[in-house]
Design a protein around this motif. Structure first.
Motif, PDB file in Angstrom:
ATOM      1  N   HIS A  33       0.802  -1.036  -0.003  1.00  0.00           N
ATOM      2  CA  HIS A  33       0.109   0.134  -0.053  1.00  0.00           C
ATOM      3  C   HIS A  33       0.857   1.255  -0.129  1.00  0.00           C
ATOM      4  O   HIS A  33       1.839   1.270   0.878  1.00  0.00           O
ATOM      5  CB  HIS A  33      -0.870  -0.087   1.165  1.00  0.00           C
ATOM      6  CG  HIS A  33      -1.973  -1.190   1.223  1.00  0.00           C
ATOM      7  ND1 HIS A  33      -1.659  -2.260   1.929  1.00  0.00           N
ATOM      8  CD2 HIS A  33      -2.754  -1.261   0.585  1.00  0.00           C
ATOM      9  CE1 HIS A  33      -2.650  -2.970   1.593  1.00  0.00           C
ATOM     10  NE2 HIS A  33      -3.393  -2.476   0.940  1.00  0.00           N
ATOM     11  N   ILE A  34       0.332   2.164  -0.686  1.00  0.00           N
ATOM     12  CA  ILE A  34       1.227   3.439  -0.919  1.00  0.00           C
ATOM     13  C   ILE A  34       1.674   4.087   0.574  1.00  0.00           C
ATOM     14  O   ILE A  34       2.808   4.458   1.045  1.00  0.00           O
ATOM     15  CB  ILE A  34       0.380   4.603  -1.413  1.00  0.00           C
ATOM     16  CG1 ILE A  34       0.178   4.314  -2.812  1.00  0.00           C
ATOM     17  CG2 ILE A  34       0.923   5.954  -1.308  1.00  0.00           C
ATOM     18  CD1 ILE A  34      -0.730   5.127  -3.695  1.00  0.00           C
ATOM     19  N   SER A  35       0.568   3.949   1.701  1.00  0.00           N
ATOM     20  CA  SER A  35       0.913   4.332   3.018  1.00  0.00           C
ATOM     21  C   SER A  35       1.992   3.650   3.424  1.00  0.00           C
ATOM     22  O   SER A  35       2.607   4.173   4.554  1.00  0.00           O
ATOM     23  CB  SER A  35      -0.414   4.067   3.898  1.00  0.00           C
ATOM     24  OG  SER A  35      -0.696   2.708   3.915  1.00  0.00           O
ATOM     25  N   GLU A  36       2.287   2.524   3.069  1.00  0.00           N
ATOM     26  CA  GLU A  36       3.698   1.827   3.580  1.00  0.00           C
ATOM     27  C   GLU A  36       4.830   2.079   3.163  1.00  0.00           C
ATOM     28  O   GLU A  36       5.986   2.087   3.729  1.00  0.00           O
ATOM     29  CB  GLU A  36       3.409   0.305   3.417  1.00  0.00           C
ATOM     30  CG  GLU A  36       2.124  -0.219   3.996  1.00  0.00           C
ATOM     31  CD  GLU A  36       2.051  -1.710   3.569  1.00  0.00           C
ATOM     32  OE1 GLU A  36       2.093  -2.586   4.191  1.00  0.00           O
ATOM     33  OE2 GLU A  36       1.812  -2.000   2.343  1.00  0.00           O
ATOM     34  N   VAL A  37       4.938   2.718   1.942  1.00  0.00           N
ATOM     35  CA  VAL A  37       6.031   3.141   1.204  1.00  0.00           C
ATOM     36  C   VAL A  37       6.416   4.704   1.055  1.00  0.00           C
ATOM     37  O   VAL A  37       7.425   5.297   0.639  1.00  0.00           O
ATOM     38  CB  VAL A  37       6.335   2.591  -0.204  1.00  0.00           C
ATOM     39  CG1 VAL A  37       6.168   1.085  -0.007  1.00  0.00           C
ATOM     40  CG2 VAL A  37       5.294   3.128  -0.983  1.00  0.00           C
ATOM     41  N   MET A  38       5.235   5.619   1.407  1.00  0.00           N
ATOM     42  CA  MET A  38       5.308   7.028   1.136  1.00  0.00           C
ATOM     43  C   MET A  38       6.110   7.724   2.036  1.00  0.00           C
ATOM     44  O   MET A  38       6.443   7.174   3.364  1.00  0.00           O
ATOM     45  CB  MET A  38       4.117   7.560   1.061  1.00  0.00           C
ATOM     46  CG  MET A  38       3.266   7.743   2.432  1.00  0.00           C
ATOM     47  SD  MET A  38       1.528   8.496   1.953  1.00  0.00           S
ATOM     48  CE  MET A  38       1.292   8.894   3.776  1.00  0.00           C
ATOM     49  N   THR A  39       6.798   8.842   1.848  1.00  0.00           N
ATOM     50  CA  THR A  39       7.463   9.674   2.656  1.00  0.00           C
ATOM     51  C   THR A  39       6.267  10.445   3.592  1.00  0.00           C
ATOM     52  O   THR A  39       5.783  11.069   2.671  1.00  0.00           O
ATOM     53  CB  THR A  39       8.540  10.560   2.070  1.00  0.00           C
ATOM     54  OG1 THR A  39       9.284   9.781   1.428  1.00  0.00           O
ATOM     55  CG2 THR A  39       9.322  11.590   2.882  1.00  0.00           C
ATOM     56  N   LYS A  40       6.414  10.318   4.810  1.00  0.00           N
ATOM     57  CA  LYS A  40       5.322  10.910   5.598  1.00  0.00           C
ATOM     58  C   LYS A  40       5.661  12.312   6.252  1.00  0.00           C
ATOM     59  O   LYS A  40       5.059  13.384   6.248  1.00  0.00           O
ATOM     60  CB  LYS A  40       4.916   9.953   6.789  1.00  0.00           C
ATOM     61  CG  LYS A  40       4.294   8.848   6.176  1.00  0.00           C
ATOM     62  CD  LYS A  40       3.995   7.949   7.472  1.00  0.00           C
ATOM     63  CE  LYS A  40       3.252   6.547   6.704  1.00  0.00           C
ATOM     64  NZ  LYS A  40       4.139   5.525   6.708  1.00  0.00           N
ATOM     65  N   LYS A  41       7.242  12.549   6.592  1.00  0.00           N
ATOM     66  CA  LYS A  41       7.603  13.629   6.823  1.00  0.00           C
ATOM     67  C   LYS A  41       8.001  14.408   5.667  1.00  0.00           C
ATOM     68  O   LYS A  41       9.319  14.649   5.235  1.00  0.00           O
ATOM     69  CB  LYS A  41       8.561  13.443   7.800  1.00  0.00           C
ATOM     70  CG  LYS A  41       8.266  12.873   9.297  1.00  0.00           C
ATOM     71  CD  LYS A  41       9.464  12.713  10.412  1.00  0.00           C
ATOM     72  CE  LYS A  41       9.058  12.139  11.473  1.00  0.00           C
ATOM     73  NZ  LYS A  41      10.056  11.981  12.426  1.00  0.00           N
ATOM     74  N   ILE A  42       7.166  15.405   5.161  1.00  0.00           N
ATOM     75  CA  ILE A  42       7.617  16.055   3.666  1.00  0.00           C
ATOM     76  C   ILE A  42       7.595  17.641   4.134  1.00  0.00           C
ATOM     77  O   ILE A  42       7.209  18.191   5.293  1.00  0.00           O
ATOM     78  CB  ILE A  42       6.464  15.962   2.880  1.00  0.00           C
ATOM     79  CG1 ILE A  42       5.078  16.321   3.371  1.00  0.00           C
ATOM     80  CG2 ILE A  42       6.169  14.369   2.368  1.00  0.00           C
ATOM     81  CD1 ILE A  42       3.933  16.362   2.337  1.00  0.00           C
ATOM     82  N   GLN A  43       8.514  18.111   3.268  1.00  0.00           N
ATOM     83  CA  GLN A  43       8.817  19.454   2.985  1.00  0.00           C
ATOM     84  C   GLN A  43       7.794  19.880   2.374  1.00  0.00           C
ATOM     85  O   GLN A  43       7.668  19.500   1.151  1.00  0.00           O
ATOM     86  CB  GLN A  43      10.351  19.846   2.774  1.00  0.00           C
ATOM     87  CG  GLN A  43      10.855  20.846   2.699  1.00  0.00           C
ATOM     88  CD  GLN A  43      11.445  21.087   4.144  1.00  0.00           C
ATOM     89  OE1 GLN A  43      11.775  20.394   4.815  1.00  0.00           O
ATOM     90  NE2 GLN A  43      11.402  22.575   4.458  1.00  0.00           N
ATOM     91  N   THR A  44       7.258  20.942   2.651  1.00  0.00           N
ATOM     92  CA  THR A  44       6.350  21.596   1.927  1.00  0.00           C
ATOM     93  C   THR A  44       6.619  23.104   1.622  1.00  0.00           C
ATOM     94  O   THR A  44       7.420  23.801   2.194  1.00  0.00           O
ATOM     95  CB  THR A  44       4.670  21.733   2.465  1.00  0.00           C
ATOM     96  OG1 THR A  44       4.804  22.451   3.750  1.00  0.00           O
ATOM     97  CG2 THR A  44       4.328  20.370   2.361  1.00  0.00           C
ATOM     98  N   ALA A  45       6.182  23.671   0.562  1.00  0.00           N
ATOM     99  CA  ALA A  45       6.102  25.136   0.427  1.00  0.00           C
ATOM    100  C   ALA A  45       4.714  25.765   0.235  1.00  0.00           C
ATOM    101  O   ALA A  45       3.726  24.871   0.222  1.00  0.00           O
ATOM    102  CB  ALA A  45       6.771  25.577  -1.106  1.00  0.00           C
ATOM    103  N   THR A  46       4.672  27.129   0.495  1.00  0.00           N
ATOM    104  CA  THR A  46       3.352  27.544   0.616  1.00  0.00           C
ATOM    105  C   THR A  46       3.298  28.407  -0.930  1.00  0.00           C
ATOM    106  O   THR A  46       4.146  28.768  -1.648  1.00  0.00           O
ATOM    107  CB  THR A  46       3.357  28.905   1.779  1.00  0.00           C
ATOM    108  OG1 THR A  46       4.054  29.749   1.603  1.00  0.00           O
ATOM    109  CG2 THR A  46       3.576  28.066   3.052  1.00  0.00           C
ATOM    110  N   LEU A  47       2.011  29.052  -0.938  1.00  0.00           N
ATOM    111  CA  LEU A  47       1.994  29.916  -2.418  1.00  0.00           C
ATOM    112  C   LEU A  47       2.733  31.208  -2.279  1.00  0.00           C
ATOM    113  O   LEU A  47       2.890  31.647  -3.310  1.00  0.00           O
ATOM    114  CB  LEU A  47       0.242  30.198  -2.434  1.00  0.00           C
ATOM    115  CG  LEU A  47      -0.472  28.982  -2.681  1.00  0.00           C
ATOM    116  CD1 LEU A  47      -1.942  29.380  -2.519  1.00  0.00           C
ATOM    117  CD2 LEU A  47      -0.196  28.388  -4.205  1.00  0.00           C
TER     118      LEU A  47
END
Length: 117
Positions: A33-47
């Motif tokens: 499942h995607i939830s098993e392999v995805m990177t959960k602590k992600i870096q984000t940007a804002t608009l």
């Protein structure tokens, strides 16, 4: 929220060193499942994040894209390495092309006949 990258999928896949068949590899990936392999602590940007700041984050974290989120945390889109390059070229069209000077003689490469030199 999370992100699934090629690196995440590669890490989740069966290694080719173990000589698994393509069918076995497909069966394995269908069971993950995607939830098993995805990177959960992600870096984000804002608009309101500048392209330069986004590029610096991507370089620092060695990632190819950043999710862009609205004030409420809702996903607005993604900024990718290609978006950053396009912004650079569009913003500096003359400077980018006029400053690049290919080396006169490469130490190693391919000659006009397509042979290594």
């Amino acid at each position: 929220m999370g992100v699934v990258s090629q690196r995440d999928l590669l890490r989740a896949s069966l290694t080719t060193l173990l000589k698994h068949s393509a069918a076995d590899q497909n069966l394995f990936l269908e069971s993950v499942h995607i939830s098993e392999v995805m990177t959960k602590k992600i870096q984000t940007a804002t608009l309101k994040t500048s392209v330069q700041a986004a590029a610096r984050m991507m370089l620092r974290k060695k990632i190819g894209c950043l999710p862009v989120v609205k004030k409420d945390g809702e996903l607005a889109g993604l900024i990718t390495e290609t978006d950053v390059l396009r912004a650079f070229v569009d913003h500096f069209p003359q400077r980018a092309s006029s400053r690049f000077r290919p080396p006169r003689k490469a130490a190693a490469g391919i000659d006009k006949a397509g042979k290594w030199c």
